[in-house]
Structures are given as structure tokens and as C-alpha cells.
Design a protein around this motif. Structure first.
Motif, short mmCIF file in Angstrom:
data_model
loop_
_atom_site.label_atom_id
_atom_site.label_comp_id
_atom_site.label_asym_id
_atom_site.label_seq_id
_atom_site.Cartn_x
_atom_site.Cartn_y
_atom_site.Cartn_z
N ALA A 8 -16.45 57.19 47.36
CA ALA A 8 -17.23 56.61 46.26
C ALA A 8 -17.20 57.51 45.03
CB ALA A 8 -18.67 56.39 46.72
N LEU A 9 -17.30 58.82 45.24
CA LEU A 9 -17.30 59.75 44.11
C LEU A 9 -15.92 59.85 43.47
CD1 LEU A 9 -19.56 62.62 45.52
CD2 LEU A 9 -20.14 61.04 43.70
N TRP A 10 -14.89 59.95 44.31
CA TRP A 10 -13.55 60.14 43.76
C TRP A 10 -12.97 58.84 43.19
CZ3 TRP A 10 -11.44 63.25 48.57
CH2 TRP A 10 -12.15 64.46 48.65
N GLY A 11 -13.55 57.71 43.57
CA GLY A 11 -13.09 56.45 42.98
C GLY A 11 -13.36 56.37 41.49
N HIS A 12 -14.17 57.31 40.99
CA HIS A 12 -14.44 57.35 39.54
C HIS A 12 -13.14 57.50 38.75
CE1 HIS A 12 -16.10 58.76 35.71
NE2 HIS A 12 -15.30 59.79 35.82
N TYR A 13 -12.17 58.27 39.28
CA TYR A 13 -10.94 58.53 38.54
C TYR A 13 -10.02 57.31 38.51
CZ TYR A 13 -12.40 63.38 38.52
OH TYR A 13 -13.11 64.53 38.33
N LYS A 14 -10.23 56.34 39.42
CA LYS A 14 -9.47 55.10 39.33
C LYS A 14 -9.91 54.29 38.12
CE LYS A 14 -8.50 54.55 44.27
NZ LYS A 14 -8.67 53.67 45.46
N ARG A 15 -11.20 54.35 37.83
CA ARG A 15 -11.72 53.62 36.67
C ARG A 15 -11.50 54.36 35.37
NH1 ARG A 15 -15.72 53.43 40.51
NH2 ARG A 15 -16.99 54.97 39.36
N HIS A 16 -11.32 55.69 35.45
CA HIS A 16 -11.13 56.51 34.24
C HIS A 16 -9.90 57.42 34.44
CE1 HIS A 16 -15.09 55.29 32.75
NE2 HIS A 16 -15.54 55.49 33.98
N PRO A 17 -8.69 56.86 34.47
CA PRO A 17 -7.49 57.69 34.71
C PRO A 17 -7.22 58.70 33.61
CG PRO A 17 -6.88 55.46 34.04
CD PRO A 17 -8.36 55.44 34.28
N LEU A 18 -7.73 58.46 32.41
CA LEU A 18 -7.51 59.40 31.31
C LEU A 18 -8.14 60.75 31.60
CD1 LEU A 18 -6.28 59.72 28.48
CD2 LEU A 18 -8.46 58.97 27.54
#
Length: 821
Positions: A8-18
């Protein structure tokens, strides 16, 4: 439970790849610049310990003339060979200029002498011997190391075309590490065809037993000296150069660390609603800490691997320039081969781990310790900003106090760097607080409701913009400081050279030839006047002292760059027992005008210091006395030089040819003023090319970090922009909102960075340069360069602010609002 929490925490980078690019950019490039500088410094120091190497065979001893501009008589080398010193070989060094304007050093050797030396050496194989013998056989190849060939773009079999129109080659690229340093190796007869002359640059000698060494020293004439290539001889001279490089590397790492902190802080703040919901659902703090700590470890590993790889590539690109600089300044021969060392990895790992803990420790603790209800409100990070900025301002005051304390201590090179570091850190910590207070004040003072909201929103946005602006301010101030220091140094050096090299032609004749040559010159119609200058080296307890004479004409007074002097110093110099001392000598021995000092025999006691003069680049202390005093102490003794002034400067080359034909002067004893100036300024430009490159790289890292951080931050505000657009704001108003706030932050950051950079330049000149090299100089300013640096950075800010708004305006208001949620 740990795996779902981590997903859940690391999925943040899927939404914000920049943000992946931003985190990687800050840590990797910061480590790369630091590792690159560490690699260059370590390679140079290892080369000092290796000594003077040709091919794979060491020659630890070197015989040179005591005056760098003069050569070793070839007859002395012949006499050495007759006396049984077969381990000695001749060396001829020349710097050639290629057709494209690039210069390189070519070394002429005697293949037969080297062959006999290699036969006795256990370190050389048959390939080395065959390469040596091939130098004296058609087509007379020129050897070049593979690293230098790659750097210069040379190919095997290529012929070099020189600026003079002559050709050199063919080149033979040596695949193994047999040629040390940035130079070509050719047969001596081939090198002498490029610039005919007599004498040798040096004589290299292999290992000598104590008896042979003593016998060799007894045979040395007075004008020649025997040197041993040891670490102790070069490292003290180059310490300041390497320390400057390391300081630039650390600054680049700090800038990258700020960018990394910005990215991680933004990442934590964007995940705070998720963390709040997870905490309310029963996830413990320990599980969150483990997942986020593992994420940080992964980023550190990725940054270390990428940083060390890019750092190794950077070291390979920088090393040829560093090697050329050290060779020009100190005669140091630095190998161009760079191999990764485990010490770099360990040092970069320790620095990276410490920096990451420092950068991410507080955001992580703040995220974990905050109440879940406040985290899920999406506004806690804004409420925290004021308190954090105030805390940063308190720490800034502490660093200002430390800077004041360091300034009160005895000044020195390292103390100067500590002082500069304290000022930079204090300025970076205080800047967000000052901007926050200013925006809050403007949000209250202005009457327009829109402007009040504009400034209040700008103050709130500093929670994620503040750190990026800190990194940008540090890089910009450092770049301005280095531009000012190097530019001031260059202009000062050029002005000083124009004063000191006031004559058109300089000659170093033999003592018995100088009167006859002067008489001949004075009879020439094109000669305006001739100056005499005597020079002698005296050993003292404080090191070698240069004693120089000067005439009493008004033009010779103008050619002397005096820093400070007593009234009527020129009259006292020529009529009293008085001298002038160089600035470096005055600083080291704490000498002041009007002071009476004692000098070593035969000068003896009671000399009045009439003034202090600038003397850049001289490693020795120097004093100037009148011709009258010189003749009283050393009547027609010492090394003499003549400075010839012509009525028409264009007649210099014709006069040089006439002097050479009349007195049979070798080319190395007669120099053209333009040639001396050009050579000196070329050496200067090569000296600072490395620091200029590092400064540009640091600014590039900061600008890229600022761009990506701003884009990432503005992307997180798309929900706010979408709501404002649905409420009736036009695309132009949104652009003014996004770009106007960034432009104002950029302008205020630049207004802080500009004076800070000028203060940094003043400290570099007054403290670091003064105690590193014994020089001072007036500071000069370059408004055009500053405007270009500031303008390009502001353009990047506008692009970063306009891109998200442009993407938003391209869609309908309802679609933008739906995507933002």
C-alpha cells in the motif's frame, strides 16, 4: 500484515512516477559528483607515490636546471655517460598546439638509452623494448596511451597536424598502462625538429646506491639540481588544489541531498492520508517504520550503485584536465587510468547513509508520531510548516554564531572552508523562514482579496517548495561565488602580467655576453631601452629565497605591482638600505612596510621593508633590491636577464631573428612577450577548468532537482487547481497563480543568492586563497554572467510551473476535477 502495508505504501510511486526520477536524481547525482572527485584526488595522490614513470620503468631521480626556463647542457649528460652513469637517460619536453587549438605535451627520449635501462630492469618486457626501438625507425611513430587517445579522440595510425602546419605521427596507441600521464612519447630527434634548440629539459636517473648518488651530487654544476620524485615533494604543494576539489564535491553532494530530502518529504506528505487511514485500521507504528525504512534502504542502495558508476565515469572525464593542470603547475605526472576503489564505495556509503538519515529522519518521525485523525485531514503538513521553519531559523542562528566564532580564530585554509560552510548552511536554513514570514505579512497587508489569497497560498506552498529553493539557492550562490572568484583572479592575473611583462622581448644571456649584447641593442634604431635584472637563490631556514634586482627608471616603477608601501618607497629603495618583499613572503613571515629585518648572508642585517608587491604563482619568497645594492653585494654575479623595449611592437619577431643570428642564442633563452602572455593565460584557464566544470554540474543538479520537485509539487495541487477552475478561474489566471508564485519565490531566492555568492567570493579570496597560496587580489563583479545564471534558472521555474497548468487547461474542468480525485 507487513506485505500489504508495504504494497500500500509503495504503490504511491505507481501514481506518482515522477517522484522516482526526483529521488533517484538527487541521491545518485550527489553521490556521483562526490565519488568522481574522490577518485580524481586518490588517483593523483597514487601517481605522486609512483614517482616519475616512463612506460613501466621507474626513474626516481631527475636532474633539472635551477631556473625552470633554462635547460640542462647536453654536454653534462655526455659526461655522465662517460663516467659510468648508464642508468641516466635524457628527456626533452615540449608543448605543441594542434590544428584545432588544443595543446598537448610531447616528450622526446633517447630510445637507445632507454633500451639499455630497460634491459637491466625486471619490470619491463620485450614489448617495451621493441616499442622503444621502433621510435627511431621509419615512419618514426609517436606513442600515446589509450586513455589519452580516447580523451583527445586520437586513433591508431593517425597523423597529427600542428598549428604551425607541420605534421607529427603516425600515432601508435599503447593498449596497456605503459605511458603515464597526459603526454606523447617520441624520439628526441623528432621532437627537436619541432622547435630546434640545444640542451635537455631534464635527465632522468634510475635507482642509485648511496655511493653513486653521492658521486653524482659532487659532479653537479652549481646551476643544476638533483630532485627525487617523492610524495613529500608534491603532496604539500597540491593539498590546496585537492582540498578545493573535495569541497566542490561535498557541496554538490549537499545540493543533491537537499533534492533527495525534498522528494522524500513530498512523498511522505502525499502519503499522510493513507498512513492516517492505515493507522485507524489497526496498522502499528512498527509496521509502518519497517516498511518505510526498507524503502529508504532500497533508495540508498540504488543511489550508491548508480552514484558510484556515474562517479567513475565522471572521474575518467575529469582526470585528463586535472592531470594537465597539475603537470602545468607543479610538474606532477598523473596517470590517466582510473580504477574503482573500495574506499570510495565505503566512504560514499557512510556519507550517503548519514545524509539520508539526516534528511529523512525528521519527516519519517513526524509522519509516524502524528495523530491519525490529523494525518487524514490532509492539512497537517501545512500547519507544521511554520513551526519547522521557526526551528530551522533557530538552528540558522546557531550556525551564524559558529561562523562568528570561527572567524575570531586564527585564519587558515581549513578554517576558511569551515567558515564558508557555516555561512552557507545558516543562509539555507534561514531562507524558508524569511520567505514564509514575508508571504504571511503580504497576505495581511495587501487589500485585494485575490492577492491576499495568492500570498497566503504561496506561504503554505513553502512546505514542499522550501527545500527545493534551499538547494537552488546554495547551488546558485556557490556558482556566483566561483564565477566571481575565478573571473577576478583571471583579470587580476592578466593585469599583473601586463605590468610585469611590460617589455617586448626577454632574454637570458650568459653573464659575460650581457654587456656586449646590451651595447649592440642600444645601437639599434628600433630599440627604445634595455632593462637589466639580476636573480639569485639563497637557502634560508624558512625556505628558498629569491633575490631580484631592479633599475631606477620610471617605466620600471610602473611595471612593479605594489600592494602597499611606505611614502617615497622608490627613493628609499634606490638610495637607502631598503628592499621590497613579495606578498606571499610578507604573509608567511608577518612582514609590514616600515619594518626592519635581517636577511641571510651575504645580505646580512638591517634592511628596511619599503613595500610589498604582488607576486602570483611564485612558490618561493622573493625580495627586490636596487641595482646599486646588488652590485655592492654581488658585482656582476648571478643569473641575468634583459628586457628589451621596442619603438614598434610589430618588430619583435624581426629583432628576435637578428638576436639569434648575431649572438647564436638558443630558442629557449629568448622569449616574445605575446608568447609569454598567451602561455601564462592558457595555463591559468586550464587550472580552473575543473572547478568550473564541477560548479556547472552542481548548478545543473540543483536546477534539475528544482524542476522535478516543482513539477511534482504542482502536480499534487491539481485538485486545488481543478476546484478553482470549476469556480470560474480562467486558464490565464491559473497560469498566473502557478507561475507567479514560483516566479516570486525564484526572484526572492535569487536576491538572497546573489549577495551570498559575492560574500562567498570575498571569503574565498581573503581567507582560502590567501592562506592556501599566499595571494590576495581585488574583487571584481560580472553582472552579465549573474543575469544569465539567474535568468536561466527563472526560466526553468516558469516552465516547471506552467507545465501542470497547461496539462490542466487542455482538459475540461469536470474531467480535471474527476482525475484529481
Amino acid at each position: 500484515m507487513s506485505s500489504p502495508v508495504a504494497k500500500a505504501l509503495w504503490g504511491h510511486y505507481k501514481r506518482h512516477p515522477l517522484q522516482i526520477v526526483l529521488v533517484w536524481l538527487g541521491l545518485t547525482l550527489g553521490i556521483a559528483l562526490l565519488v568522481g572527485v574522490m577518485g580524481v584526488n586518490q588517483q593523483a595522490r597514487e601517481s605522486y607515490r609512483d614517482g616519475e614513470l616512463l612506460f613501466s620503468n621507474p626513474f626516481p631521480y631527475r636532474i633539472r636546471h635551477s631556473q625552470p626556463a633554462l635547460k640542462v647542457p647536453q654536454g653534462f649528460y655526455v659526461q655522465l655517460r662517460r663516467d659510468g652513469f648508464n642508468q641516466c637517460v635524457p628527456l626533452e619536453e615540449q608543448r605543441i598546439v594542434l590544428e584545432n587549438g588544443r595543446s598537448i605535451e610531447v616528450v622526446g627520449v633517447d630510445p637507445i638509452a632507454l633500451f639499455s635501462s630497460f634491459r637491466r630492469s625486471t619490470m619491463s618486457g620485450n614489448d617495451d623494448q621493441q616499442q622503444m626501438l621502433s621510435l627511431m625507425q621509419p615512419p618514426y611513430p609517436v606513442l600515446v596511451g589509450d586513455q589519452l587517445a580516447n580523451y583527445m579522440g586520437f586513433e591508431d595510425g593517425q597523423t597529427l597536424k600542428l598549428e604551425s602546419g607541420r605534421t607529427l605521427g603516425p600515432l601508435q596507441v599503447v593498449n596497456e598502462e605503459r605511458i603515464k600521464g597526459p603526454r606523447l612519447i617520441a624520439d628526441m630527434s623528432l621532437v627537436r625538429q619541432l622547435q630546434p634548440g640545444s640542451g635537455l629539459t631534464a635527465i632522468l636517473c634510475g635507482d642509485l646506491d648511496p655511493q653513486s648518488l653521492s658521486r653524482l651530487q659532487d659532479k653537479l654544476p652549481v646551476a643544476l639540481k638533483l630532485e627525487k620524485q617523492e610524495t613529500a615533494g608534491l603532496e604539500p604543494l597540491t593539498d590546496a588544489f585537492h582540498l578545493n576539489l573535495f569541497a566542490m564535491g561535498m557541496l554538490a553532494f549537499v545540493v543533491g541531498l537537499f533534492i533527495f530530502y525534498q522528494a522524500m518529504s513530498l512523498s511522505f506528505s502525499q502519503r499522510q492520508p493513507l498512513v492516517g487511514l492505515m493507522r485507524q485500521a489497526g496498522v502499528s507504528s512498527g509496521q509502518l517504520v519497517r516498511a518505510l525504512s526498507l524503502e529508504l534502504i532500497v533508495w540508498i542502495i540504488v543511489g550508491l550503485v548508480g552514484g558510484n558508476l556515474f562517479g567513475l565515469l565522471l572521474a575518467e572525464k575529469l582526470l585528463p584536465s586535472v592531470a594537465e593542470t597539475l603537470n602545468d603547475l607543479y610538474g606532477a605526472n598523473v596517470s590517466l587510468i582510473v580504477r574503482w576503489q573500495w574506499e570510495w564505495g565505503l566512504a560514499s556509503a557512510l556519507i550517503a547513509v548519514g545524509g539520508c538519515l539526516l534528511a529523512c529522519g525528521w519527516p519519517l518521525v513526524r509522519l509516524i508520531r502524528t495523530q491519525p485523525a490529523r494525518l487524514s485531514s490532509r492539512m497537517s503538513i501545512v500547519r507544521f510548516s511554520g513551526r519547522e521553519f521557526a526551528l530551522q531559523a533557530i538552528f540558522s542562528c546557531m550556525f551564524i554564531g559558529a561562523a562568528i566564532a570561527v572567524y575570531q580564530l586564527p585564519h587558515g585554509q581549513k578554517a576558511g572552508f569551515v567558515l564558508i560552510a557555516c555561512i552557507l548552511i545558516a543562509s539555507a536554513l534561514a531562507m524558508p523562514f524569511l520567505l514564509w514570514q514575508l508571504f504571511r505579512l503580504l497576505g495581511v497587508v495587501v487589500r485585494s482579496a485575490r492577492l491576499r489569497w495568492f500570498f497566503s497560498d504561496a506561504a503554505a506552498s513553502l512546505s514542499y517548495r522550501g527545500v527545493a529553493s534551499m538547494a537552488f539557492m546554495l547551488a546558485l550562490a556557490s556558482n556566483i561565488g566561483m564565477e566571481t572568484m575565478v573571473g577576478s583572479f583571471r583579470n587580476t592575473t592578466q593585469t599583473w602580467l601586463e605590468q610585469r611583462l611590460a617589455a617586448d622581448i626577454y632574454i637570458r644571456p650568459a653573464v659575460n655576453m650581457a654587456p656586449r649584447m646590451t651595447q649592440w641593442l642600444e645601437n639599434q634604431d628600433e630599440v627604445k631601452q634595455v632593462w637589466w635584472q639580476w636573480r639569485k637563490m639563497l637557502p634560508t631556514e624558512a625556505g628558498t629565497l629569491q633575490v631580484v634586482s631592479i633599475g631606477g627608471t620610471a617605466d620600471e616603477k610602473k611595471a612593479l605591482a605594489v600592494k602597499v608601501a611606505i611614502p617615497d618607497y622608490w627613493q628609499k629603495l634606490h638610495h637607502d638600505r631598503a628592499i621590497l618583499v613579495s606578498e606571499s613572503m610578507a604573509l608567511k613571515q608577518n612582514l609590514k612596510p616600515g619594518q626592519v629585518i635581517d636577511l641571510p648572508p651575504p645580505l646580512n642585517k638591517q634592511w628596511l621593508v619599503a613595500g610589498v608587491f604582488y607576486d602570483y604563482g611564485n612558490p618561493y619568497g622573493q625580495i627586490i633590491m636596487s641595482q646599486k645594492r646588488w652590485k655592492a653585494v654581488w658585482p656582476y654575479k648571478g643569473q641575468v636577464s634583459l628586457a628589451i623595449h621596442l619603438n614598434d611592437h610589430s618588430q619583435a619577431m624581426q629583432m628576435i631573428r637578428s638576436l639569434g643570428e648575431t649572438f647564436r642564442l638558443p630558442p629557449e633563452r629568448i622569449r616574445n612577450n605575446n608568447e609569454l602572455m598567451l602561455q601564462a593565460m592558457n595555463v591559468f584557464d586550464r587550472t580552473f577548468i575543473v572547478t568550473a566544470t564541477l560548479g556547472k554540474l552542481t548548478l545543473f543538479v540543483a536546477v534539475c532537482g528544482l524542476f522535478f520537485a516543482t513539477v511534482a509539487g504542482e502536480t499534487s495541487r491539481l485538485r486545488q487547481f481543478a476546484l478553482l477552475r470549476c469556480m470560474g478561474m480562467t486558464g490565464r489566471e491559473l497560469a498566473l497563480l502557478g507561475g507567479g508564485q514560483l516566479l516570486m519565490i525564484g526572484l526572492l531566492t535569487a536576491l538572497i543568492a546573489l549577495p551570498l555568492g559575492l560574500v562567498l567570493a570575498q571569503l574565498l579570496i581573503d581567507v582560502v586563497l590567501k592562506y592556501s597560496f599566499g595571494w590576495t587580489m581585488p574583487i571584481e563583479y560580472f553582472p552579465t554572467n549573474y543575469l544569465f545564471s539567474l535568468g536561466s534558472a527563472l526560466v526553468v521555474l516558469l516552465l516547471a510551473g506552467a507545465w501542470p497548468v497547461w496539462r490542466l487547461v487542455k482538459q475540461s474542468a469536470i474531467m480535471s476535477l474527476r482525475e484529481s480525485f
